[in-house]
Design a protein around this motif. Structure first.
Motif, mmCIF file in Angstrom:
data_model
loop_
_atom_site.group_PDB
_atom_site.id
_atom_site.type_symbol
_atom_site.label_atom_id
_atom_site.label_comp_id
_atom_site.label_asym_id
_atom_site.label_seq_id
_atom_site.Cartn_x
_atom_site.Cartn_y
_atom_site.Cartn_z
ATOM 1 N N ASP A 107 5.719 -2.001 -2.995
ATOM 2 C CA ASP A 107 6.507 -0.446 -3.038
ATOM 3 C C ASP A 107 6.319 -0.120 -1.922
ATOM 4 O O ASP A 107 4.712 -0.069 -1.028
ATOM 5 C CB ASP A 107 5.332 0.326 -3.797
ATOM 6 N N HIS A 116 4.275 7.375 -0.288
ATOM 7 C CA HIS A 116 3.816 7.379 -1.218
ATOM 8 C C HIS A 116 3.145 6.433 -1.946
ATOM 9 O O HIS A 116 1.129 6.456 -1.909
ATOM 10 C CB HIS A 116 3.895 8.049 -2.549
ATOM 11 N N HIS A 129 7.482 -0.717 -11.138
ATOM 12 C CA HIS A 129 6.096 -0.101 -11.275
ATOM 13 C C HIS A 129 5.750 -0.888 -11.951
ATOM 14 O O HIS A 129 4.362 -1.250 -11.586
ATOM 15 C CB HIS A 129 5.781 1.391 -11.179
ATOM 16 N N HIS A 158 -0.059 7.903 -7.028
ATOM 17 C CA HIS A 158 0.871 6.980 -7.110
ATOM 18 C C HIS A 158 1.420 6.074 -9.283
ATOM 19 O O HIS A 158 2.566 6.856 -9.660
ATOM 20 C CB HIS A 158 0.836 5.252 -6.671
HETATM 21 MN MN MN3 Z 1 6.139 4.039 -5.768
#
Ligand code: MN3
Length: 201
Positions: free
Chosen positions: A161, A165, A79, A27
């Motif tokens: 998130d 993924h 992120h 990630h």
């Molecule tokens: Mn992500």
């Protein structure tokens, strides 16, 4: 100065067993790095080079010619917050001003958690669940893909998130379990409170 991938503020295995080291490596080192690399390549030599990340996100929002830049810039912003608002031994409940504002906005910390879980779990496909400051108020919302609440004039202080993924290796299709683990074991409420103070300053 091109954008750079920030280091994680903890070891890759710090969030185990809730998020595995394998997920963190993929990630952070692959997905987040790709957003940063793509963003730098897309803005190189354009008038966006040298602008702040927030400026780039807001400027490119809903500009079809700049969709790629928007997506990569938004994901870099998202992120960067996401890594910071987690820690080993997180979870529990916030205190101070943040807790007062959560109680005011949602009735109680428990109802905030329910609302946040519902937002994150019901993102259709890829996206994010958020707690954001909107003027003087706290709001829970969800956004698709790489969209960040700053395009709606809000300042996010907590985000999860929910792209596959982020959780598929550890939870497969069980997104609600991942969201619950995030709230109960990973959120660093002290950092969220710092973000609240910055947003209100
Ligand atoms: Mn992500």
């Amino acid at each position: 100065m091109p954008f750079e991938l920030p280091d994680l503020p903890y070891a890759y295995d710090a969030l185990e067993p809730y998020i595995s080291s394998q997920t963190m490596h993929l990630h952070h080192d692959k997905h987040h790095q790709a957003y940063v690399t793509n963003l730098n390549n897309l803005i190189e030599g354009t008038d966006l080079e040298g602008k702040s990340l927030e400026d780039i996100v807001v400027t490119c929002w809903q500009d079809p010619a700049k969709e790629g830049i928007f997506n990569n810039a938004g994901q870099h912003w998202n992120h960067t917050l996401f890594w910071r608002i987690m820690k080993k031994g997180g979870g529990g409940a916030p205190g101070g001003e943040l807790r007062r504002r959560i109680d005011d906005a949602f009735g109680s910390f428990e109802s905030f958690k329910e609302k946040f879980k519902e937002a994150a779990v019901t993102v259709f496909g890829s996206g994010w669940g958020w707690l954001a400051v909107d003027g003087d108020e706290l709001k829970v919302l969800k956004t698709p893909n790489g969209v960040n609440p700053i395009v709606h004039g809000m300042v996010p202080i907590l985000g999860i998130d929910v792209w596959e993924h982020a959780y598929y290796l550890d939870y497969q299709n069980r997104r609600p379990e991942y969201v619950a683990a995030f709230l109960n074991h990973l959120v660093d409420w002290e950092v969220v409170e710092e973000e609240l103070e910055k947003a209100l300053a």
